[in-house]
Each structure stands twice: as C-alpha cells, then as structure tokens.
Scaffold this active site. Structure first.
Site, mmCIF file in Angstrom:
data_model
loop_
_atom_site.group_PDB
_atom_site.id
_atom_site.type_symbol
_atom_site.label_atom_id
_atom_site.label_comp_id
_atom_site.label_asym_id
_atom_site.label_seq_id
_atom_site.Cartn_x
_atom_site.Cartn_y
_atom_site.Cartn_z
ATOM 1 N N GLY A 154 7.759 29.974 -26.842
ATOM 2 C CA GLY A 154 8.057 28.346 -26.940
ATOM 3 C C GLY A 154 8.916 27.879 -26.118
ATOM 4 O O GLY A 154 9.579 28.659 -25.285
ATOM 5 N N CYS A 155 9.162 26.817 -25.957
ATOM 6 C CA CYS A 155 10.174 26.031 -24.979
ATOM 7 C C CYS A 155 11.523 26.435 -25.227
ATOM 8 O O CYS A 155 12.338 26.793 -24.161
ATOM 9 C CB CYS A 155 9.879 24.711 -24.744
ATOM 10 S SG CYS A 155 9.749 23.716 -26.230
ATOM 11 N N TYR A 156 11.916 26.582 -26.605
ATOM 12 C CA TYR A 156 13.365 26.561 -26.675
ATOM 13 C C TYR A 156 13.345 28.279 -26.937
ATOM 14 O O TYR A 156 14.508 28.682 -26.271
ATOM 15 C CB TYR A 156 13.500 26.632 -28.335
ATOM 16 C CG TYR A 156 13.638 25.139 -28.727
ATOM 17 C CD1 TYR A 156 14.522 23.996 -28.371
ATOM 18 C CD2 TYR A 156 12.835 24.391 -29.786
ATOM 19 C CE1 TYR A 156 14.624 23.002 -28.506
ATOM 20 C CE2 TYR A 156 12.886 23.158 -30.087
ATOM 21 C CZ TYR A 156 13.921 22.097 -29.581
ATOM 22 O OH TYR A 156 13.895 20.985 -29.791
#
Lengths: 365, 365, 365, 365
Positions: A154-156
């Site tokens: 995921g980007c986070y």
C-alpha cells in the site's frame, strides 16, 4: 520460462481505467523493454477520455476475457483491481508461468486469518498466498528475483517502511515504543469514481481526515515493522487527504534507545541507503545542513511531496526534538508511482531479471 | 474608565499590513460597536494595495507615533507586531487604561525565564507580564473580564487547547502519556513577507514540514496543558504548511485512563462544550453518527478546515482506535480568525463588557 | 401586503442542498431581519452533512410540500432548483402575494420563444413571465421595488453586465463591435452533484474549457446588452472552470468610438458607479494608479477574484491597449454571492423595502 | 565541427537557478546523448536547495566564467538569463561554433528596431541577430538544421502559434479579422524571485490579470502570425496567472472566410498536424466526438493543461460558435516544457542532427 527478459515485452494491466492503472500505462509507455501494453477495463469507455494525458498513445481498453485468452503471450500482468479480483484471477496467469504483480491488498498478509480480520472476507486462494512476496524492492530484492507473485505494498505502507527501516532494522526503537505516523495523501488516493467529499469544490483549500479508527494499512505496516524489528511494533497511523492530486507527506515520531541527535540520525540513514544514488537508486536521504539558528524555519531540510511528484523517488528527511527525546522522520513519495505503479514496475524489472531502474529514471517535475 | 463600552469605539491595530492585522481590520469593519479603526504600518504603503479585499473601506495606514499620540482616545489596541514590539510599547497604552490585546508571543509565558529560553531574548517588561491573561476565551472568561493586557494564544496553541481541554481538564490522560499532535497550517501562517519556500509555484500541490526540532508553540502548549491537567503533559508537536491559504487541521492522538469508545468521547466533549451553540458560541462538536461499516471512509464525521474558513469557529471531531486504545481528536480553525484576529476581538468584547459574539457571528464560506 | 418589512421574516429556500442554496442559508443566517429559514431538499439528507460549514445552525431540510403548505406565512421564497421547477411552482407563491426570487433561468428571457430556443423546452407560465424583473439590482432598482417575481441573473451574466454597463449605456461601443468575453469560474459553478471532470484530482493544477459552441448565458447577456446599448451587441462568450472553488474572473475586450486611454476609462466608470461606496454599495472601481513603467507587471491595478471571495462585491479594473485601440475590462465576483445568493438577497431587500445592504456588508476574506 | 552528434554531449545552461533552467537540467538528465550538464548561476547557492526535485543528481552550480573557459568543449549552450545577457554573451560561443539556444527574448525579433520598441533597449549584436532562427520546431525544421543560434519562442507565443498555424497558414482568416487570445499561465511563469503578488497565500483560490495594456509576447506573435498568413494579423492578447504552477490554457476566437463547423476545423487541423503521432510527435489534435446534446458540458473535447503537465506536448481542441460564426481554438502546453525547456531541447536535437524526440518522449502525469 522461454521468454527473453529484455526483448519486446507484452504486459497486461487489469483495472487500467483507474488512477494507478493509468499511471502504469504512462510509465510502461516509456519502458525500453515493453513493446505492447494490454489495458483492461470493464467499463467499455474510451481510453483517451479516461486518460487524456495519454492522448496519442494509441492504447484502447480490452475486456478481461480477451487478456485471459492471450495469457500465454504475456510477460507480466498487473492487477489494479477492486479487492478480491486478483485473489480470484491471479492463478490463471501464474499457472502459465506469467509473473503477476498485484497492486491491491489481496496478497499482502501472509496469514489468511489476518486478511479476513482486516478485509472482512475469506481469502479464496490461500495456497497461492504462501508464494506471494511483499514488494518493497529495496528490502526484498533477493526474494523478488524468484517470485512469481508479488504483493505490491500500500502507498502508506511503503512510504512508512522506507522511512523507518533504518531505525527498525537497526534495533534502535525504544522498548514499548509506539510509532506515531501522520500521513497526508493526495486525492488520487481516494479512487477515481466520483464522490462528493473529494469533488474539487469541497477539497480545494481544505483537508480531510479519514479512517482514524484504524486504516487498513495499519496492520500491514505493523506486520512488516514487526518482521523488521524482531519485536512487536504498534503503530498509531493517522491518515488524511490534502488538497493536491498526488503525493504522500508522512511524518513519523518515535522514541529510540540511547542518545541521538539529527546528525546521528543522518549517519544511520546514509549508512543504510547510501549517499545520493550510490546504493539505492530511488531512496534519497536529504542530508542538507541546517543553516539558521534553532527555531528558524529551515524548510530545505525537510522533503516535500512536490519534489517527488511523478517520480519513483522516496525522499527522507530527519530531525530530533532534543527537549523531548523524539526522533522525527519525514518521508515523501508519489502515491501513484513509488506508492503504486512505479514500485510495481521496479518489481517487474527485478522479477524478469532486467535493470531495476528501466522506465523509472525520471526526476520529478 | 470613562468609556461607555458599547458606544462608538476607536481601536488601534499595530502591524496592520500583515495577514493577522488585515484580518483584524476586516472583522472590525463589521463590528457593530466599532466606529473608527486606526491601522498602523511602518512601511508607508497603500492600504488598498496591502489588503485589496478591503477596497472601498476608506482605511489608510498611519505611523505608529500617530497612534501613540492618540492613545487617550482609544478603547483598545491590538498588536500584530514582530516579537519584542508589544513588550516595549504596551505599557504606553495600559498606563492610560487602554486595554491591550497582543497577538504576538511577548506575553504568553508567565515566567520570563521561559520566554528567554524559547525566544532567546530577555523580557523587557516582566512587571507588566505578571498582569497578562492568556486569551483562550472559553477557558479564561472570568479573568479576561478584568484584564488590561491579554496575551492572545498562538494559532496552533488555541486549536490544540480547545481540542484537548475536555480530556485534560477531566483528568483522563493516562499517566506518562505523551500527547502527539500533528497540525497543518495554511500558508498565511508563514507570514506576509515574500519568501521562496512559500511562493505559489513551490507550495501548490505540495506540503512543507517545519520546525520539527520543536515549534515555539510547543512549550506554550505544554505550559497550558499542564495547568489544565494538573500534571506535567509532554507534547510531541509536529507542524507543516499545506497548500491552502487559511486553516489549521490538527490531529491529536493520546492514551487515556480507563476504557473508551467514540460515543464516550463524544459525550465527554458535549458535556464540556454543549451541543450546538447552547453553551459555547464558537466551539462545536461534530457528533454525527458513523454511517458506514468499519473501514468505510466516513468523511463527514471529521471536521475539515474548509468548513471554518473565514469564521471564528473551532470544530472538533472524535474517534477511537480500539485495537490500540488510542483516542483521536481532530480540531480545525481558521488560523487568522479563531487562531488570531477573531479570538482577539472575542477577548476585546469580554474585556469591554460587550456581547462576546459581536462582529464574529458569521458562518464559514 | 400586511407584512412589516423589517420585522422577523420567514423565508423559504427551494433547492437548499446545492451550492447556491447553501450560500443563501449562510447569508440569511446573518441577515438582521430574517428569523426563520425553511430549507427545502428532496433528497432527505442531513443538513449538517450537506453544509458542514453551517454546523450548529440548527437548520434541517423539509420537503417541498411542507413549504407549499406554509406559503401564507412566508415573506419570500428563493428558488435554486433545476430548470423548469420554478416555472411550475412560482405561481403558487406569487398568487398569495409572496415575493419570489428565482436563481435559475426560467424567468430570465422576456420572450418565451427565446427561452425555448436556448433551453429547448416550452415555457409553462408565459403569463407570469411578463411580470418578471431581471435582477441586476444596480440597474433595475425602481422596477425591483414593485416586482413580485425576480429573475436573478446568471453568474457570468451579472459579472459581464456590471463590468460593461458604463460603456454600453454610454453609447461608447464602436459600431459593429464584437464584445469578446473570456470568463473563468470556480468549480462550485459546475454544480454539486459528483462528476468525473470536476473531481479534485482532475481539476487541481488544471483548467477546463466548456461550452465554447455558445454558453447559455450568451443570449442572456446579448439581450441585456442590447437593451442597455440600444443597438444589437453580439457577444463572443468563452467559459472555463479554474482550479478554485468560488469566483469569476472575467476579462472583456472591446473597441470603442473615439479616443480613449486608461484614465478616461476610469473616469467613465467612476462617474457611473461612484468612487468607493459613495454611490453603489457593492460595485467598486479599482482606480489605483499604475506604478511601474509600461510592461512592468503592475498586478495591483487588476482585481482578483480572491479579493471578493465570500462577499457581495464586484470589483472592476480597466486598461487600454493603445497600439490596437482596445479597451480592457476585468470584473470579478464570487459566483455564489454576487453571482447568485448575494444578489438574490439584495433583490429581496429591495422588494421588501428594507435597507439594500442588510445581511451583505461583509468584506471578502 | 568535429563533434559526433550523438556521442556523449556536454551542454551548458546559463541561468540554471530559475524555473526554466531547472527544467532544462531535469530534461537533460534524462537525455540519452547528454553526458555532462554544466549549470551556471551567479548566486552561489546550493543546487539541491534551488531544485530539490533533482536531489541526487550530483549537479552543482558553477560561475559563468568557468563555462566561458570551457566553451571549446561544449556541444550546446542554453541561455535562460535576464534580458540582455544572451545578447552580450552568445557570440563568445557561436564564434567557436557552439550552437546557442536562447530561451529569452534577445533574438526573437528580426528587426532590432522592433526589439528596441518592445524592450526599450538598443540591441547590442544586430549582426548576430540576422542569423537567429525562431525556434518553433514544427514550422521551421529546415532552417533549424543549419542554425547556429536559435531564438526559442515565448511560452505564450509558441502555444498560440501552434494553436493557430493551420488556420493562418491556410489563408482562412477573415479579412480585417482580429485574433482574440486569452491565455492563462501557471505561476512559474512569473519568475522564481519572491514577489508578493504570487505568494501562495495570495494566489491560491484566485487569478491575476497582468499586462493587459499589451504583453510583450503580443508583437512577437503578430510578427510571426503575419509571416504565416502573408497579411497583417492584429492580435488582442490577454494574459493572466492562474492558481497552478505549470501550464498554459489558451483560448482563441477568430472569424474565418467561408463556412465552417467543428468537423471542418478538425479536418483542417488533422490535415496539418496529422492524426495521433503520425506526423508531428508533439502536437496532438483532440478530435473526440461530442457526446451530449448541444449545451451539455462535454468537457472531454477540450484539452486541459493538466493533461500536458511535465510533457513536451501541445494538445489542441476546436469548436465553432455557429450563431456568431466564430471559430474557437483551445491550445494547452506546459509553459516550462513545450513553452521553454522542452522546445529548446527539441531545437538542440534538430540542430545537432539527432532524433528530434530524444529526451522528450514522456507523457504527462
């Protein structure tokens, strides 16, 4: 596999009408080894209307069945599909030896029970799950070289992992320390289907917290952090959208064992990631010296998401609150590139034995 | 004092060319009891060029000496001046019985040693300092009624104090708890003098961390938090500018004694601030129920700075991360209104015995 | 009419869930003579979710039938409804003597054939249409005082009309001159229902032309321009959305009879609208002198939409291209205030015999 | 010239601290034939602070004298310097056979008298001026191949020229027609030195007209338009900054000989520029059909600057106002790429006999 890795590759992109799918197409169009891109969308819409930036590319959407039929010709398939779709379709490709990179969450948890707990659904291919490699390229290169299925983070998660790995892997986290993360994402992170809260008229000049009860990337982070640190690492993850299209601005605070200052933090990070490009091509530590007196605003020493927009870079800045003994990390990425499509291509490059930076060398605007 | 409080008032604004000074002029132009505004600026520039939104107001800058000469006619003086100026000039007005509201930091620390430690300069009027009342109107009304000198809080400080007071004053903070605050401020918070880092071309589409080694509002917060809680309260304050002109978006995380959930937090806040306007005119708790399942993005339950832009409101939203037992607070204000000029006028209203909400009743755009 | 005009008024707002309807509620909440607002929405949603800036106002949507039942108690009704709704419902209120202000297009064309041509639908109440007064308050005050039905102008139309009236009404337009208008509107002008093209992620950092084949406000403008000038005035109207929520930035170019320069243009406008507020409360001519040499960027002499955001002002700036003998006009408004809700309230004030500026005196942020 | 054109090139960038200079460095870092970039800046500042997006590039500023000393080693020199500097320094390089591309205005007017009239200064090298080729690559390829000095067009000029060339060169402009151009530029177009009017806090949510008395690109345009059309072409050029960092959104209106509609315009443009990339690599005509009824907002048929951000593309859209017989052109570019650094590199590629698209093939974000 009888494919010659750096010849003209054919790659499929499932879910190509969304932001991450469009970004994959954009980057693959500039990839020196890719000859054909097959973008899949269910909607039947016009490619040039979905991605006006790619006007002139000649790409047109096809239906997923068409991609499935051509599976044997493919060199790689990317999934940017709603939760559950990759879980059901990936095997069709992996069984034929086609490497799969899933940008969704279906293969991110090693334990299917954890998947069920976080996503509220039974995992439908727990056998394939055992093969999935978590795609933080910088930390998992060796396993990626032999992977046939990659779970792109995921980007986070990837921003936090790259931002904190030197401290976690070094065993520097204080015992019982809580890692506090506040991350602001651009509005492309809210998906491409129209919704009231992220209309331009609502978001411009504002910000929008969400999922403060616990974002789904939290457990993903905690699992990986714990693996890196060798001890349980609880994470207080706080998320919001900011009024920009792309980019993650992540601030982390944590307490460390022993005595630290900004210079010591910088040394630790440069030892881990190298200085400039000498070790890692896409992770850069901003080690500019502070120029002003304490409490002057020395903006340059903190990375800004605008400095990585459109690129595959992660910039990391460091500071230390001496009065309270708290280490500060600022990490920035483009949520659609290093946070999604760029990492995915970096992983494909490694999986196919190509130069890791192909198609990704551009600096940010 | 021979002034009739609600008659036609004459007020001075020192430092009227900046953002907070312009905002004071804007709000005072709509104040029902104010007849004359005397805006002071050293620059000698044209008022309509400094504040094009006030075109037609007829206001013109005067020099500070001119205001000083007219001191006896004034009903109140506001200082929005660089550090040190109010410290040197306030006595001239207070000696004549003219109430002074300082929007700077000169009178915010009760202890001159703390001022010296944080601002690096000796306090030049520690006698007057003993009289200063810290201007969080909602928490200090009684003392403000008799004050002749008010130290208006910093924009981060007032947002954090209003956002956390119900938990701190209720004694709910867990022992040894660190309050983690991440606050994003608009670019008006960076001052009005041109600087590279906050040019439009640099900031739009980006964010900018600053002062992570410890913002000056940190000790201000800690001092007040400690007073509210009755025990030392360390604060991990993290600050950044976001790509919007006005507004503070503040997220706080903290651990509490006992067992909590979102509803219990809401009840505690509504008990403290009232529901709607019934108790506090400018602090509103967003107690909308969550509509979706867990992990749906229920944006409406978190306040957004865009919903208070231009107004004197502080909106507060609450949540709870059950898996990690962390309370979440989101508080938003307009940094130039509730965070500066609006609070200052609210304090003036209280000091002069007028209706507290005069000139401040507008809803946000 | 047995209503006492400045007593506690009750007003209805049909279509209160949209941007203009929300803005009407916001402004009416600050109107000194309005006691009760009845906001109508079909959707049945929660008022505080539709308009989070009005949290604490206590307003709740009602269904239109409920408003219709209470018609006899109402002092005014505003329609911010989809095309056709005011046409069908207005008579119910006007028959009872309740003044109606329609913010839509149903009553803007005196000739029902023109309505049909532009909106592609037969007008259903051409009798009532004959009574409608076009609501540019500044130019139609006398007729508005006796109106029972007002057609509030379109946001582009009112900005263009105020911007060009001094030249058109003065007979200065060159024969056969085409008035070229390029206007950029905020994204609130695109309506409040979610649509792809005006999602934040699409619009931020961009602009979006639309309706270049001829915007519907074009014929509206031409009709009124022709009436003002006494001769046919063709208008080349070009429209776009800009990446801001509110505001119209309108540039007009036109050729005039005789010889002009910037000063002469300024004199003509000041003669028409007055200097400062002395004649018109809401139309201000920016007559700052140019400071630099020719070709220096003297930004201050042109009005910016940011200087009227949230206010009922129209700022006008003027210039002259001497080499090509072209007069330049820049006019800015807030599309939701002077371009919609503010004008509508200004018209209501005139219709009800109240002070024209009530509820509208705020300066912009 | 003993240089092998596609070997490892060394290029100088004078004025590399500004926006266009930084963009040149960014693009040249990705150019397959460029090995060494020598960025010149007088300020003596740190490269990584001036261009944080190029962190890790290893570039450092040198003083201009150093570049001058190395002249004989250079394969090309770019000037992004204040007016007058290229005029004085270019000869040093051209005399050594080093191709010069000037991104400023010094060599844009063939006639030194016109330069004096527009820029208010005597031209200091009118001899060299006679050799300069105006750098609209698409229209001047043959002359560029043999040029040793290129005057790169202004950002407004190139966007307008590409946008209107098919109509002007085809002789379609109506006699005595005025071309009306309204162009909105990002704030990078205002230069990189801090100025009040383009601070983020001032510009966000607003727009800013400038130079309406006649922008300096107006005569530049008129000269080139007249050359293309073979008859004098007066241009009404109106300019503004919009709240985005990069991009030009240009709308043009003009009257044509004969009878036209949108389809006929599209055919004319596709005949001139080709469909897709088949003829011109960087000029693309958006020929999507309109989907809705007239007066529906068919946003997709107009190009948006956001769709070319960061790329060397010019997208062109067309429409026709049948009621008033006016052709409409929308042309968009990135003012720093196609409007400056990208064009300059495209010209260098042509001058050095390399593939024209090298270093420029990226699609926009």
């Amino acid at each position: 596999m009888n494919r010659s890795p750096s010849a003209g590759l054919t790659v499929g992109v499932v879910g190509a009408a969304g932001h991450a799918g469009g970004e994959l197409c954009r980057l693959l169009l500039g990839h020196p080894a890719v000859t054909e891109i097959v973008p899949v969308s269910r909607g039947g819409q016009c490619f040039a209307r979905a991605h006006p930036n790619l006007l002139g590319s000649g790409l047109e959407f096809v239906r997923q069945e068409r991609l499935a039929e051509r599976a044997a010709e493919l060199d790689a398939v990317f999934f940017c599909a709603p939760a559950g779709e990759a879980m059901r379709s990936a095997r069709h490709y992996t069984d034929l030896g086609v490497p799969v990179i899933d940008l969704g969450a279906d293969f991110r948890f090693a334990d299917p029970a954890e998947y069920r707990r976080v996503y509220g659904e039974e995992h439908s291919d727990s056998k394939l799950l055992t093969e999935a490699v978590y795609g933080v390229t910088e930390l998992n290169r060796d396993r990626l070289r032999h992977a046939r299925l990659v779970a792109n983070p995921g980007c986070y998660a990837i921003t936090a992992i790259l931002g904190l790995a030197p401290l976690l892997a070094g065993g520097h986290l204080a015992p019982d320390g809580l890692v506090s993360i506040h991350a602001v994402n651009g509005t492309t992170g809210a998906g491409s289907s129209p919704k009231q809260a992220v209309m331009h008229a609502e978001m411009t000049g504002s910000m929008l917290s969400y999922n403060l009860e616990g974002h789904r990337h939290g457990p993903e982070l905690e699992a990986y952090f714990t693996a890196l640190a060798g001890v349980p690492v609880p994470v207080d993850l706080n998320t919001a959208h900011g009024p920009f299209a792309r980019g993650i601005h992540l601030q982390a605070s944590l307490r460390l064992r022993g005595t630290w200052d900004r210079d010591e933090l910088l040394r630790t990070y440069v030892a881990f990631y190298g200085a400039g490009h000498d070790k890692e091509p896409f992770v850069l530590v901003n080690d500019l010296p502070k120029q002003g007196a304490r409490n002057d605003k020395d903006y340059d020493v903190y990375p800004a998401p605008g400095s990585v927009t459109g690129s595959n870079y992660c910039h990391i800045g460091l500071d230390h609150d001496a009065d309270r003994s708290i280490a500060k990390v600022v990490a920035v990425t483009d949520n659609l590139v290093k946070g999604a499509a760029g990492s995915a291509i970096q992983n494909m490059n490694v999986m196919l034995g190509m130069e890791e930076t192909w198609g990704l060398r551009h600096y940010a605007l």
